[in-house]
Design an enzyme around this catalytic site. Sequence first.
Site, mmCIF file in Angstrom:
data_model
loop_
_atom_site.group_PDB
_atom_site.id
_atom_site.type_symbol
_atom_site.label_atom_id
_atom_site.label_comp_id
_atom_site.label_asym_id
_atom_site.label_seq_id
_atom_site.Cartn_x
_atom_site.Cartn_y
_atom_site.Cartn_z
ATOM 1 C CD GLN A 98 -2.601 26.533 -36.781
ATOM 2 O OE1 GLN A 98 -2.266 27.435 -37.542
ATOM 3 N NE2 GLN A 98 -3.007 26.749 -35.523
ATOM 4 C CG HIS A 100 -1.230 27.265 -42.738
ATOM 5 N ND1 HIS A 100 -2.199 27.804 -41.928
ATOM 6 C CD2 HIS A 100 -0.125 27.152 -41.969
ATOM 7 C CE1 HIS A 100 -1.694 28.016 -40.727
ATOM 8 N NE2 HIS A 100 -0.441 27.620 -40.720
ATOM 9 C CD GLU A 135 2.975 28.672 -39.908
ATOM 10 O OE1 GLU A 135 2.071 29.477 -40.189
ATOM 11 O OE2 GLU A 135 2.952 27.952 -38.893
ATOM 12 C CG HIS A 268 1.634 23.188 -38.020
ATOM 13 N ND1 HIS A 268 1.061 23.347 -39.272
ATOM 14 C CD2 HIS A 268 1.589 24.430 -37.447
ATOM 15 C CE1 HIS A 268 0.708 24.603 -39.449
ATOM 16 N NE2 HIS A 268 1.000 25.278 -38.350
ATOM 17 N NE ARG A 287 -8.337 27.854 -35.599
ATOM 18 C CZ ARG A 287 -8.719 28.890 -36.348
ATOM 19 N NH1 ARG A 287 -9.716 28.737 -37.204
ATOM 20 N NH2 ARG A 287 -8.115 30.045 -36.239
#
Length: 420
Positions: A98, A100, A135, A268, A287
């Site tokens: 996935q 972001h 993140e 990642h 994804r």
Amino acid sequence: MHRLEGAVRSYAWGSRTAIASLCGRTVPSAHPEAELWLGAHPADPARVVESKDGAASLLDVLESDPSGQLGTDSIERFGPHLPFLLKLLAAEEPLSLQAHPSAAQAVEGFAREEAMGLPADSPVRNYRDPSHKPELVVALTRFEALAGFRDPRRTVELLEVLGVPELDPYVGLLAGQPDSGGLRALFTTWITLPPPALSALLPRVLDGCVTYLATDGRGPREFVAEVRTALQLADFYPGDAGVLASLLLNRITLEPGQGLYLDAGNLHAYLHGMGIEIMANSDNVLRGGLTPKHVDVPELLRVLDFRSPAVPILEPEPVTSHEWRYRTPAPEFALSRLEPGVGDTVALSPCGPQILLCTAGAVRLRCHGETLDLVPGESVWLSASDPEVVLEAQAPDSQVFRARLGDARGADGDGAHPVS
């Protein structure tokens, strides 16, 4: 200062022992427990224990008093919402491949899907909110991951040592253009292979992986972890093009206390282990495979970053003798680790909304004449209106993670300091 009850999320890749064991509950749990959410995301907000008889959603608490709970600085920068989400994560099996979106991509994508009338819980929705999702994960146990595209020249070396003739055209493609353009072309080709072509290629690649592992002592052994990971992923997700894509990514191992920061566009997959994760308060995921969930290849390609700089493992920086911080460029959050010795007393300066999560030992908090004890798995909400909190370790090897706002430049805010 109020105790915070996290929301347990059950996903198939979660562990039935890790979170339950840390929290002192019966092992194994009834269902796989993948994440413990400590935040105010609308999908599953934590609950603030306001008395022995009741608790309220942190989302409702913030909405009832945004200024008192979040503070002026946070509201001016991020609006009347908690900008970060803290999680306890336990991966027994690999997560999906996935990435972001960036802030601009998230705003545009969310508006587009809103205009299309897609329900918020639609399984084909990519953008569930208008926020990006940088993140940071910090390992509590040995933690395995794939993250970021490997240097194309090294990937050519990996594919060549597998000795698979069917890979030759793809090796030639990347060797002829060993840059982000070549990676984009190869990844796009693999992720969009028609089923018959994928069914012909993938078994040959996996056979090459098995042969490589069986040739111990007869050649270079630089890519054992990468090859084993591809075979393991193929066991979990047979016939998935994400298995091929995994061979393009950096294979990373974090030891307890080390961190990994992932910005927008970084492809990642977390593979195995338990960690603390903090992110901007978003649930936007694009994804690329290794999942039965929705995969939108054109949208994923739009957000992916195919550059291949090294993905550094973050070592914490000392703030004081009791606190170490993980420096990232994200302004939405800052994460640090507190490890006071038995009897040591540490003052936590007020610096906007904070969440403290105990992961080992036991600590006692004192704030404005009140006390609160935390053991592993327990957490506390500190509002912007709370005065200084004093933390004292009650057991050896106590450990507490501290989540709060980063500053406008992405650096951490005020640290902890010993109480004289």
